[in-house]
Write a protein that holds these residues in place. Structure first.
Motif, PDB file in Angstrom:
ATOM      1  N   GLY A  58      98.772  38.743  25.483  1.00 30.12           N
ATOM      2  CA  GLY A  58      98.192  38.809  27.079  1.00 30.12           C
ATOM      3  C   GLY A  58      96.647  38.621  27.010  1.00 30.12           C
ATOM      4  N   LEU A  59      95.989  38.407  25.862  1.00 22.08           N
ATOM      5  CA  LEU A  59      94.609  38.114  25.963  1.00 22.08           C
ATOM      6  C   LEU A  59      94.378  36.741  26.133  1.00 22.08           C
ATOM      7  N   LYS A  60      93.023  36.502  26.316  1.00 18.55           N
ATOM      8  CA  LYS A  60      92.601  35.057  26.752  1.00 18.55           C
ATOM      9  C   LYS A  60      92.014  34.384  25.643  1.00 18.55           C
ATOM     10  N   LEU A  61      92.531  33.283  25.161  1.00 18.16           N
ATOM     11  CA  LEU A  61      91.748  32.556  24.019  1.00 18.16           C
ATOM     12  C   LEU A  61      90.585  31.930  24.675  1.00 18.16           C
ATOM     13  N   TYR A  62      89.350  31.936  23.824  1.00 16.77           N
ATOM     14  CA  TYR A  62      87.972  31.532  24.490  1.00 16.77           C
ATOM     15  C   TYR A  62      87.833  29.956  24.359  1.00 16.77           C
ATOM     16  N   ALA A  63      88.581  29.534  23.085  1.00 16.00           N
ATOM     17  CA  ALA A  63      88.537  28.057  23.163  1.00 16.00           C
ATOM     18  C   ALA A  63      89.596  27.229  23.527  1.00 16.00           C
ATOM     19  N   PRO A  64      89.740  26.199  24.160  1.00 14.28           N
ATOM     20  CA  PRO A  64      90.922  25.472  24.581  1.00 14.28           C
ATOM     21  C   PRO A  64      91.740  24.777  23.192  1.00 14.28           C
ATOM     22  N   ASP A  65      93.052  24.854  23.458  1.00 11.79           N
ATOM     23  CA  ASP A  65      94.068  24.555  22.084  1.00 11.79           C
ATOM     24  C   ASP A  65      93.781  23.247  21.529  1.00 11.79           C
ATOM     25  N   GLN A  66      93.215  22.409  22.429  1.00 10.84           N
ATOM     26  CA  GLN A  66      92.952  21.065  21.658  1.00 10.84           C
ATOM     27  C   GLN A  66      91.705  21.079  20.911  1.00 10.84           C
ATOM     28  N   TYR A  67      90.767  22.010  21.077  1.00 14.85           N
ATOM     29  CA  TYR A  67      89.453  22.108  20.090  1.00 14.85           C
ATOM     30  C   TYR A  67      89.364  23.407  19.662  1.00 14.85           C
ATOM     31  N   ALA A  68      90.291  23.785  19.058  1.00 16.96           N
ATOM     32  CA  ALA A  68      90.492  25.046  18.378  1.00 16.96           C
ATOM     33  C   ALA A  68      89.829  24.754  17.070  1.00 16.96           C
ATOM     34  N   SER A  69      88.951  25.723  16.458  1.00 19.13           N
ATOM     35  CA  SER A  69      88.438  25.708  15.089  1.00 19.13           C
ATOM     36  C   SER A  69      89.697  26.376  14.237  1.00 19.13           C
ATOM     37  N   ASN A  70      89.758  25.887  12.952  1.00 22.00           N
ATOM     38  CA  ASN A  70      90.575  26.180  12.052  1.00 22.00           C
ATOM     39  C   ASN A  70      90.154  27.488  11.402  1.00 22.00           C
ATOM     40  N   ALA A  71      88.880  27.894  11.495  1.00 21.03           N
ATOM     41  CA  ALA A  71      88.238  28.987  10.981  1.00 21.03           C
ATOM     42  C   ALA A  71      88.262  30.283  11.653  1.00 21.03           C
ATOM     43  N   ILE A  72      88.069  29.914  12.885  1.00 28.07           N
ATOM     44  CA  ILE A  72      87.651  31.302  13.582  1.00 28.07           C
ATOM     45  C   ILE A  72      88.290  31.096  15.015  1.00 28.07           C
ATOM     46  N   THR A  73      88.859  32.296  15.645  1.00 28.28           N
ATOM     47  CA  THR A  73      89.474  32.361  16.914  1.00 28.28           C
ATOM     48  C   THR A  73      88.608  33.479  17.592  1.00 28.28           C
ATOM     49  N   ALA A  74      88.138  32.902  18.823  1.00 27.31           N
ATOM     50  CA  ALA A  74      87.347  33.897  19.628  1.00 27.31           C
ATOM     51  C   ALA A  74      88.303  34.302  20.908  1.00 27.31           C
ATOM     52  N   VAL A  75      88.168  35.593  20.934  1.00 29.23           N
ATOM     53  CA  VAL A  75      89.162  36.182  22.178  1.00 29.23           C
ATOM     54  C   VAL A  75      88.365  36.897  23.360  1.00 29.23           C
ATOM     55  N   ALA A  76      88.689  36.538  24.475  1.00 36.11           N
ATOM     56  CA  ALA A  76      88.286  37.282  25.523  1.00 36.11           C
ATOM     57  C   ALA A  76      89.011  38.554  25.774  1.00 36.11           C
ATOM     58  N   THR A  77      88.258  39.617  26.236  1.00 36.99           N
ATOM     59  CA  THR A  77      89.265  40.898  26.269  1.00 36.99           C
ATOM     60  C   THR A  77      88.812  41.681  27.719  1.00 36.99           C
ATOM     61  N   SER A  78      88.143  40.825  28.626  1.00 40.75           N
ATOM     62  CA  SER A  78      87.955  41.737  30.065  1.00 40.75           C
ATOM     63  C   SER A  78      89.192  42.001  30.477  1.00 40.75           C
ATOM     64  N   PRO A  79      89.249  42.957  31.211  1.00 39.92           N
ATOM     65  CA  PRO A  79      88.396  43.923  31.592  1.00 39.92           C
ATOM     66  C   PRO A  79      87.663  44.981  30.590  1.00 39.92           C
ATOM     67  N   LEU A  80      88.483  44.814  29.391  1.00 41.25           N
ATOM     68  CA  LEU A  80      88.079  45.850  28.370  1.00 41.25           C
ATOM     69  C   LEU A  80      86.871  45.115  27.638  1.00 41.25           C
ATOM     70  N   ASN A  81      85.923  46.255  27.262  1.00 42.84           N
ATOM     71  CA  ASN A  81      84.846  45.755  26.202  1.00 42.84           C
ATOM     72  C   ASN A  81      85.111  45.416  24.985  1.00 42.84           C
ATOM     73  N   ALA A  82      84.997  44.254  24.367  1.00 48.07           N
ATOM     74  CA  ALA A  82      85.470  43.909  23.266  1.00 48.07           C
ATOM     75  C   ALA A  82      84.896  44.639  22.291  1.00 48.07           C
ATOM     76  N   GLU A  83      83.344  45.157  22.352  1.00 47.93           N
ATOM     77  CA  GLU A  83      82.898  46.087  21.364  1.00 47.93           C
ATOM     78  C   GLU A  83      83.701  47.467  21.081  1.00 47.93           C
ATOM     79  N   ASP A  84      84.224  48.013  22.492  1.00 54.32           N
ATOM     80  CA  ASP A  84      85.016  49.207  22.180  1.00 54.32           C
ATOM     81  C   ASP A  84      86.189  48.754  21.273  1.00 54.32           C
ATOM     82  N   LEU A  85      86.917  47.871  21.729  1.00 53.97           N
ATOM     83  CA  LEU A  85      87.948  47.558  21.001  1.00 53.97           C
ATOM     84  C   LEU A  85      87.723  47.284  19.353  1.00 53.97           C
ATOM     85  N   ARG A  86      86.672  46.679  19.140  1.00 53.87           N
ATOM     86  CA  ARG A  86      86.310  46.108  17.618  1.00 53.87           C
ATOM     87  C   ARG A  86      85.856  47.681  16.902  1.00 53.87           C
TER      88      ARG A  86
END
Ligand SMILES: *Cc1c(COP(=O)(O)O)cnc(C)c1O
Length: 365
Positions: free
Chosen positions: A285-313
């Motif tokens: 249920g988290l949100k991918l930051y980059a669209p599927d068609q332009y996804a890097s094979n090296a790195i996946t960025a994930v949006a965590t709102s309303p949770l602070n990503a730094e707290d999760l990390r």
């Protein structure tokens, strides 16, 4: 459990045991026959990895040194360049070009979105006097996990005919197909701590015949990063200055491992890792930051709102000793990034997904 840390950032990336052991030696003389043999083998492997017959020059620097070498060897003060900027590393290209006094036109896209090839095509088509000397882009934008449409942008560059295409392939090389000769990429910069599966400290620049022609008349000052010196030395399986000898031991072994796996298999593995990660993130249920068609094979960025990503990390780091990357600049706290580049496998992705599930449940309870 300090010995069991899982490093899942987009560089430095994990290093295979065999590569670590290859480095654990006394350095040898860099003018010795033994070292010349290693240079020869490494250069063969680098050409294989880049799918090119072009010269590849190895520098004692991080990736940014390779980027800088990719600019100062082929351009002159005041030259007009187009720079793609849709993240931290595109922005770095812009700053680098401005620092060296180039007439820099920045072509932006929003962070998390790909560069638009049509904007480049328009500018290049309008340039009938052939003032544009280079188009400079980041292939895999590590800050957002977006893979830019290099092939389409490069087509517009080829139709222009004069401009060089200069590419930061730091997190695409060794993860994504970058056929340097087939696409006619003029300058391709990369760094050792990403897809190469070795520690930081080496930068690489692949240079086309067309770029070497530009080198002849390029007037930006250069000395340590004068690639002509490296080319001349390469012809004798040598280096102009003292190389990072033990990193060459590592690189030689890493390139052997990569050749055993095969390029197609390497790309397929990175694609699988990307798919597993993205499907898993969606299922959580988290949100991918980059669209599927332009996804890097090296790195996946994930949006965590309303949770602070730094707290999760921070929680994941403390509880599980798994290191994820944070967001850069204005994305700090908004996203985290999972590196799946180089020496990575499905098991690690599944571990991270399971850990994310537990961590979200705990932090949102
Ligand atoms: C890591 C990286 C670089 C190079 O950074 P250094 O810290 O100089 O090695 C350049 N571009 C991209 C896209 C990267 O991911």
């Amino acid at each position: 459990m300090g010995e069991k840390q899982m490093l899942m950032i987009p560089g430095p990336t994990p290093v295979p045991e065999k590569v670590l052991l290859a480095m654990a030696k006394h350095p040898i003389g860099h003018r010795s026959a033994d070292f010349s043999n290693i240079i020869a083998q490494v250069n063969k492997g680098l050409k294989w990895l880049h799918q090119t017959n072009n010269e590849i020059l190895t520098l004692a620097s991080s990736g940014t040194g390779a980027m800088e070498a990719g600019i100062i060897n082929f351009l002159s003060p005041g030259d007009k360049v187009l720079v793609g900027d849709n993240g931290k590393f595109g922005e770095r290209w812009g700053k680098l070009c401005q620092a060296f006094g180039l007439d820099t036109e920045i072509i932006k896209a929003e962070w998390g979105q790909p560069l638009d090839p049509e904007v480049f095509r328009e500018k290049l088509t309008a340039d009938t006097n052939k003032k544009i000397k280079a188009v400079i882009i980041t292939h895999s934008e590590t800050s957002t996990g977006v893979l830019n449409p290099l092939e389409a942008i490069n087509k517009a560059v080829k139709d222009h005919g004069e401009a060089l295409i200069i590419v930061d392939a730091v997190t695409s090389l060794g993860a994504t197909n970058v056929p340097v000769d087939q696409w006619g990429l003029d300058v391709v910069a990369s760094g050792s701590q990403k897809g190469y599966m070795i520690p930081p400290g080496l930068g690489f620049v692949a240079v086309s015949e067309k770029a070497w022609k530009a080198y002849e008349t390029a007037k930006l000052p250069r000395f340590y990063f004068d690639l002509g010196k490296y080319k001349k030395a390469n012809a004798k399986d040598s280096t102009p200055f003292t190389p990072a000898i033990n990193l060459y031991f590592a690189l030689n072994t890493a390139l052997e491992l990569m050749q055993e796996e095969g390029l197609e298999n390497i790309f397929a593995r990175h694609q699988r890792l990307t798919k597993v990660t993205r499907e898993g993130i969606k299922a959580l249920g988290l949100k991918l930051y980059a669209p599927d068609q332009y996804a890097s094979n090296a790195i996946t960025a994930v949006a965590t709102s309303p949770l602070n990503a730094e707290d999760l990390r921070g929680y994941i780091r403390k509880t599980y000793d798994i290191v994820l990357a944070g967001g850069q600049d204005h994305l700090k706290g908004q996203i985290f990034r999972i590196g799946h580049l180089g020496f990575s496998c499905e098991r690690e992705m599944l571990t991270v997904l399971a850990v994310l599930k537990e961590s979200l449940a705990t932090l949102q309870a």
